[in-house]
Structures are given as structure tokens and as C-alpha cells.
Write a protein that holds these residues in place. Structure first.
Motif, PDB file in Angstrom:
ATOM      1  N   ASP A 175      69.899  26.180  -2.576  1.00 47.79           N
ATOM      2  CA  ASP A 175      71.100  27.488  -1.961  1.00 47.79           C
ATOM      3  C   ASP A 175      70.821  27.647  -0.694  1.00 47.79           C
ATOM      4  O   ASP A 175      71.563  28.000  -0.646  1.00 47.79           O
ATOM      5  CB  ASP A 175      71.009  28.758  -3.119  1.00 47.79           C
ATOM      6  N   ALA A 176      69.767  27.502  -0.591  1.00 47.56           N
ATOM      7  CA  ALA A 176      68.907  27.386   0.404  1.00 47.56           C
ATOM      8  C   ALA A 176      69.751  27.405   1.920  1.00 47.56           C
ATOM      9  O   ALA A 176      71.048  27.760   2.938  1.00 47.56           O
ATOM     10  CB  ALA A 176      67.802  28.442   1.209  1.00 47.56           C
ATOM     11  N   LEU A 177      69.988  25.965   1.811  1.00 49.52           N
ATOM     12  CA  LEU A 177      71.023  25.372   2.311  1.00 49.52           C
ATOM     13  C   LEU A 177      72.144  25.812   2.361  1.00 49.52           C
ATOM     14  O   LEU A 177      73.010  26.015   3.816  1.00 49.52           O
ATOM     15  CB  LEU A 177      70.636  23.617   1.996  1.00 49.52           C
ATOM     16  N   SER A 178      72.673  25.655   1.348  1.00 55.55           N
ATOM     17  CA  SER A 178      74.121  25.940   1.331  1.00 55.55           C
ATOM     18  C   SER A 178      74.444  27.340   2.428  1.00 55.55           C
ATOM     19  O   SER A 178      75.681  27.050   2.729  1.00 55.55           O
ATOM     20  CB  SER A 178      74.417  26.850  -0.019  1.00 55.55           C
ATOM     21  N   VAL A 179      73.378  28.310   2.133  1.00 52.91           N
ATOM     22  CA  VAL A 179      73.602  29.782   2.249  1.00 52.91           C
ATOM     23  C   VAL A 179      73.986  29.349   4.436  1.00 52.91           C
ATOM     24  O   VAL A 179      74.273  30.351   4.952  1.00 52.91           O
ATOM     25  CB  VAL A 179      73.475  30.596   1.833  1.00 52.91           C
ATOM     26  N   LEU A 180      73.256  28.661   4.605  1.00 56.97           N
ATOM     27  CA  LEU A 180      72.861  28.325   6.104  1.00 56.97           C
ATOM     28  C   LEU A 180      74.392  27.685   6.594  1.00 56.97           C
ATOM     29  O   LEU A 180      74.244  27.038   7.889  1.00 56.97           O
ATOM     30  CB  LEU A 180      70.994  27.088   5.918  1.00 56.97           C
ATOM     31  N   GLY A 181      74.312  27.024   6.021  1.00 58.55           N
ATOM     32  CA  GLY A 181      76.002  25.780   6.332  1.00 58.55           C
ATOM     33  C   GLY A 181      75.206  24.715   5.980  1.00 58.55           C
ATOM     34  O   GLY A 181      76.789  24.049   7.000  1.00 58.55           O
ATOM     35  N   ILE A 182      74.777  24.279   5.644  1.00 51.53           N
ATOM     36  CA  ILE A 182      73.700  22.503   6.219  1.00 51.53           C
ATOM     37  C   ILE A 182      74.779  22.139   5.084  1.00 51.53           C
ATOM     38  O   ILE A 182      73.838  22.473   2.917  1.00 51.53           O
ATOM     39  CB  ILE A 182      72.412  22.432   5.982  1.00 51.53           C
TER      40      ILE A 182
END
Lengths: 282, 358
Positions: free
Chosen positions: B227-234
């Protein structure tokens, strides 16, 4: 002195534009309706707290706002971009303008503290290493961490430090919008107060718009300008703290039981002032 | 008068439960009998329930009870506890007509669909990377080549060496019977680079790296790192899946070369010990006995196996739900399915290329 929007009388300024617009949200998970006809506006510069009983779908709503879950119906616009059906490049722009603090921090366990905070900067692929290092160390100092903490691995950190590192990572791109999922959950009262004071200070410095999910009354009183109450599958109220606290709803009256005095103008201002003094510069 | 005394608790009653279950209802049969519970030193919910059942829910005339015990009987008198709810399986209730066989076909179809979608996404990501070469995740690629390739050299060498010796010994015995000793070079030279090397290396790597890839992605789901990657746009596929698939497609052929070489070495030593074939003669005999097509075929398979193992491992890793049970099941499924898939693809190759290089 605090410059937050709630401390000014609400009528003195026109309502600032909405950064987040939710319209007619319908959420269905495993055959159960979680939200129905849910509308929400988050205005620029405000600190909106989302409260609700356990299982009322606070976290799910937050995940929707982040684009991590897709609603069954309805639209969610962040910075005017509709989530879910816009071009990927659009979504990437949105994601560079927000920061997220997850409940457990969600630090990348394979990376050091420094690399965790540096990751969003490195993703931009346009900054030189020296600049990245300065920015990261500035941000680590800003959230009250020492330079030597940068070399630690997430598994070596205490709960309070994990939250601070996660906050530094969330703020490294200087976003306009910050999401906090239970910012003080799992912290002892002292770390919790310090962390709340830190968020207040950072918010003043960085002019952040904040959306926060919480179930802690102290955190709510210390931070929230407006409160959105999630119950019975939609938002039963979105209003200023003092007004929401007097709402005749069983969940609300239980939530604020014994805290009503503190939600009023004088009591609230006093509480926040002592918090700022006690927290001070970290 | 029935007088009860002692500990009426779940531990105290363990030994007497049978006798009490017979005696108490018999006592209760006399409706006028007075019961005195004031000498009961401790009473817990289980003890109270035992009495309550013996009384069939109708308390007898009580001569004395302690107030703290009476609360327990009040609780029981308030009504029966609600019956436990059975867990309703959402999928089962939706489609009651679906039987086990159909369900497994549906499951297979959803997996096939998801794997195809993942492969398609990887293709799109690869095209994106071709247009933006600056975004190629070199660090992840090299880290994955190191983890899946370099670190697998020890175990593949050991296994390959032992299999090579075994194979050589077994065939040597048979060949000796016909005086065809020298053909051990042909048999080893054909079977190892073409068939056994790729298959053995792929199976070891699937167990080693496939499981670790699945577990890594699964734990990242549990810790919300995905999720953290997703919200960073990765992008998960671009940053996590694609480097793994590419790296294994590069690393496995190299591991196969290594494994095949060590296997042939083992076979060569065994051939010397058993048949007295000079190692130099063995090495010189290989090019004559083995057409080059076998090597190319072995490497092609290795590239395909590598990509397939990583793709399946990531597919199962991304499907892991945030709980421990799902993590274990996902890793098991990943290893079993990728080894099966490798063998299936190998069989297809064997049939399709049966007239090449033999």
C-alpha cells in the motif's frame, strides 16, 4: 499563536476550495454494504478528523480516498482528478502531492531509515545524491530524529520512532495533503502527546491539509478543525468539533462522554496551548 | 436438605462430573427438597451451569446462597445463551449449484486469467521502460540476479554433481554388458544439457527463489508496504514483479550452464572410475556426440522456465491476504504450481522438438 483555520470564526472567510470531493459513494465488501450515499468535502487548509465506531468503515473510506480500494459506485476527486478512471500519469501527479502515514508505519523493512525517507525523492530520478541527502536529513531533524537514527533498520526502532520516520517519509515531497491513519494508536501517552504536538507544529510550518482517522479523544481535541462522524453507513455529521460533540447520537455521546467541556472554545484553546508549550520544538 | 460444599469450579468438578451428573438430577426429583449452597466456597460459570442443567432450568427452594453466587444464577435465569453462528461462506452461498469439480475449474480459470493479465501488464511495463530507459530498475535487477543466480550456485552444484555421478554409474553398468562403454559420453552429453540440467536447476530454483519471492510479496502485503508503494505512485509490477521476472530469466540459463557443467563433471569422474574412460577423451568426445542444437534448446527452456517461475511466484505473492494462513498457503501453492508448470512446459518442448538435435 496558532494560525489554523478553526481558530478563526468560520463566518469571517469564504469556504476555501475542496481538495477532496466524495459524491454518492457506495462501498460493498463481501456482500455487505459499508457506505451508502456518502458525500464528503475536505477543504484546503483544514484538519478533518474521521471518527466512527469499530467496523463503521473509517479505514475503508481512507483507503478509498487513497485509491487503494475501488468503490462500487460514486466518485472521488482528489485535487480535481477523479480517482480510478484517470490516466496513470494524472494519478502519479496526485500521488506526488499527498503523503500518507499508515497505522503501523509501513516502512520498507529491507531499507534503512535514511533509504526509506529518501525513496520518494529517488523515485523522481532528477535529484542528485547530495541534494537528496540534505533534504532527508532536514526532514529527519524536523520530525525530531537524530542523524545517527538514519542508519538504523526499521526493526531496530521503537513504536514512536517508526511513526516519526513514517511521517518524515510522508512529508519528504512537501505534500499539500496528509493522510493520517490512527496517528497515535499503539503509542504510550507521553509519545502520543509529543507526536500530536509534532503534527501540530509541522502543520503550521507546512500549511498542510490533513485527513485523519482516529479513535483517540485527546488526539481529536488536539488536532481536528472539523469532525466527520461515520455511522449507519454514511456520514451523520461533518462539522466543527464543538457542534459535533453535542450531537444527539448514541455513538457521539459515548465518544465525547466526559470531554464535552474540553470541546468548547476556551477549554479547547487552553488544551492546545499547553500542548504546544509542552511539546515545544523537538 | 441437600447441602453443597467445596469448589464448584471447572477444575474442581473435573473428576466428579460423571457422578454429579447422575446424582444431582436424582436429588432434584424431590421437588420439596431444600438446597443449601452457602457452604460452596467457590462457584464459577461452569459449576453454576452444571447445577442449572441438573435442575433443568427450574431452581429448587434454596435455603441459602451467597450473594456473589446468586448473580451467576440470575445470568442463567435471564435466558439461554445464543446459539453459535456457523461461518457462512460467501462464495458457497452465492453459487450453491457449483460442485467441487466445477469450483476447481473456476479456480484454475481465474488463476490463468490473472496470470495472463499480470504477464500483459509486465509487457506494457517493459514497453514503458523502453521509452524511458532512465526508469529501468537496475539495482533491483542486479540484486535479483545475485539472489536467484549467484547464491544458488552452491546447492545446484552439489545436487548436479551427485545426479551426474548416479546417472553415469547406472548407465555404465548397462553399457558394459554390451561392450558399448564409449556411448556413456553420448548418453550424458545428450540428456544433461538438453533435459536434466535445465529441469533440475529450474526445480531447485523454483523451490529456493520462487518461494522466497512469494513470501516477500506476501509479507509486504501484511506490513502494508505494498500500500505504501501504491500511495507513493510506484507500480508494483514495474518495481517488484518485472525485475524479478527479468532477473530470473537471465539468471536461470546461467545457473543451467553451471549445473550442466558440474553434472557432466560428476558423470565424467564416475565414467573414469567405472569404465576407465579418460577425462580428456570424455571432453574431446562431447562435441562429436552432442549437436549444438541441444545446448540452444536447453538455454531456451531455461529462459522460459526462469520467467515462468518468477511470474507464478509473483502472481501468488500478490494474491496473499493479510493473514498468516494465507501466507503459508500462498507459498506452498506457488512452489507446487511452478514446479508442475516447469515439468508441463518441459514435456511440451520434448514433444515439439523431438526431431531437433537428436
Amino acid at each position: 499563536m496558532d494560525g489554523g483555520a478553526a481558530e478563526r470564526p468560520a463566518s469571517a472567510v469564504a469556504a476555501p476550495p475542496a481538495l477532496i470531493e466524495v459524491r454518492g459513494l457506495l462501498t460493498v465488501m463481501a456482500g455487505t454494504v459499508i457506505h451508502r450515499d456518502l458525500d464528503l468535502d475536505v477543504r484546503e487548509g483544514e484538519m478533518l478528523a474521521l471518527i466512527g465506531g469499530s467496523g463503521s468503515g473509517k479505514t475503508t473510506l481512507l483507503r478509498m480516498l487513497l485509491g487503494l480500494e475501488v468503490p462500487a459506485a460514486g466518485t472521488i476527486k482528489v485535487f480535481g482528478h477523479p480517482l480510478g478512471r484517470c490516466a496513470r500519469i494524472d494519478l502519479e501527479c496526485v500521488r506526488h502531492r499527498w503523503g500518507v502515514l499508515f497505522q503501523q508505519g509501513a516502512l520498507f523493512t529491507a531499507l534503512t531509515v535514511f533509504d526509506n525517507v529518501a525513496l520518494p525523492l529517488r523515485e523522481l530520478k532528477s535529484l542528485d545524491p547530495g541534494m537528496i541527502e540534505t533534504l532527508v536529513m532536514m526532514k529527519l531533524t524536523q520530525v525530531g530524529l537524530r542523524p545517527e537514527d538514519g542508519a538504523k533498520m526499521p526493526s531496530e526502532l521503537s513504536g514512536g520512532m517508526i511513526k516519526r520516520v513514517a511521517l518524515a517519509r510522508a512529508l519528504i515531497l512537501d505534500p499539500q495533503l496528509l493522510f493520517l491513519d490512527e496517528p497515535t494508536a499503539g503509542l504510550d501517552p507521553d509519545s502520543s502527546k509529543q507526536f500530536v504536538a509534532l503534527i501540530r507544529a509541522l502543520r503550521r510550518e507546512l500549511r498542510l491539509t490533513v485527513v485523519m482517522v482516529t479513535h483517540d479523544v485527546d488526539t481529536l481535541l488536539a488536532l481536528a478543525d472539523r469532525v466527520a462522524v461515520l455511522a449507519d453507513r454514511h456520514l451523520i455529521a461533518v462539522d466543527e468539533l464543538a457542534k459535533v460533540a453535542r450531537l444527539p447520537h448514541p455513538f457521539v455521546s459515548n465518544f465525547f462522554m466526559g470531554h464535552l467541556q474540553r470541546c468548547e472554545g476556551q477549554g479547547l484553546a487552553g488544551f492546545r496551548a499547553t500542548l504546544d508549550e509542552a511539546g515545544g520544538p523537538a | 436438605m441437600a447441602r453443597l460444599r467445596g469448589d464448584w469450579t471447572v477444575l474442581g468438578l473435573l473428576r466428579h462430573a460423571g457422578a454429579l451428573a447422575a446424582d444431582l438430577p436424582a436429588l432434584r426429583a424431590d421437588a420439596t427438597l431444600q438446597w443449601d449452597l452457602s457452604a460452596v466456597s467457590r462457584l464459577d460459570t461452569a459449576g453454576a451451569l452444571l447445577l442449572w442443567r441438573a435442575w433443568s432450568g427450574q431452581p429448587p427452594p434454596l435455603a441459602g446462597t451467597r450473594p456473589e453466587h446468586r448473580a451467576l444464577f440470575d445470568l442463567l435465569a435471564a435466558g439461554p445463551a445464543p446459539r453459535r453462528a456457523r461461518r457462512v461462506d460467501a462464495t458457497a452461498s452465492e453459487k450453491p449449484a457449483v460442485n467441487a469439480l466445477q469450483a476447481s475449474f473456476v479456480g484454475l480459470a481465474t488463476h490463468l486469467l490473472a496470470v495472463t493479465a499480470l504477464a500483459g501488464q509486465l509487457l506494457l511495463d517493459a514497453l514503458t521502460l523502453m521509452r524511458h530507459p532512465g526508469a529501468i530498475p537496475w539495482r533491483e535487477l542486479s540484486a535479483n540476479v545475485y539472489r536467484t543466480g549467484t547464491q544458488a550456485l552452491g546447492i545446484t552444484a552439489l545436487v548436479g554433481f551427485l545426479v551426474g555421478i548416479t546417472l553415469s554409474y547406472l548407465t555404465a553398468r548397462q553399457l558394459q554388458n554390451y561392450g558399448a562403454d564409449i556411448f556413456v559420453i553420448n548418453i550424458l552429453g545428450l540428456s544433461i544439457p538438453r533435459e536434466l540440467g535445465p529441469l533440475l536447476a529450474a526445480i531447485i530454483v523454483a523451490g529456493r527463489s520462487g518461494s522466497s519471492m512469494t513470501a516477500q510479496l506476501g509479507v509486504m502485503r501484511v506490513t502494508q508496504e505494498l500500500d505504501a508503494l501504491s500511495v507513493l505512485g510506484i507500480s508494483h509490477t514495474l518495481r517488484l514483479v518485472l525485475p524479478k521476472v527479468l532477473a530470473l530469466a537471465v539468471a536461470l540459463p546461467l545457473v543451467v550452464v553451471w549445473t550442466s557443467a558440474v553434472m557432466l563433471g560428476g558423470g565424467m569422474l564416475a565414467a573414469q572410475a567405472e569404465l576407465g574412460i579418460d577425462p580428456l577423451r570424455f571432453v574431446q568426445g562431447l562435441p562429436a556426440a552432442v549437436p549444438i542444437a541441444n545446448l540452444l534448446l536447453g538455454w531456451t527452456k531455461a529462459v522460459l522456465f526462469g520467467g515462468l517461475i518468477a511470474l507464478l511466484a509473483c502472481h501468488f505473492g500478490l494474491r496473499i491476504e493479510p493473514n498468516t494462513e494465507s501466507l503459508g498457503a500462498g507459498v506452498t501453492q506457488s512452489v507446487v504450481v511452478s514446479i508442475t508448470a516447469v515439468i508441463v512446459v518441459d514435456a511440451i518442448f520434448a514433444v515439439a522438438f523431438s526431431n531437433v538435435g537428436l
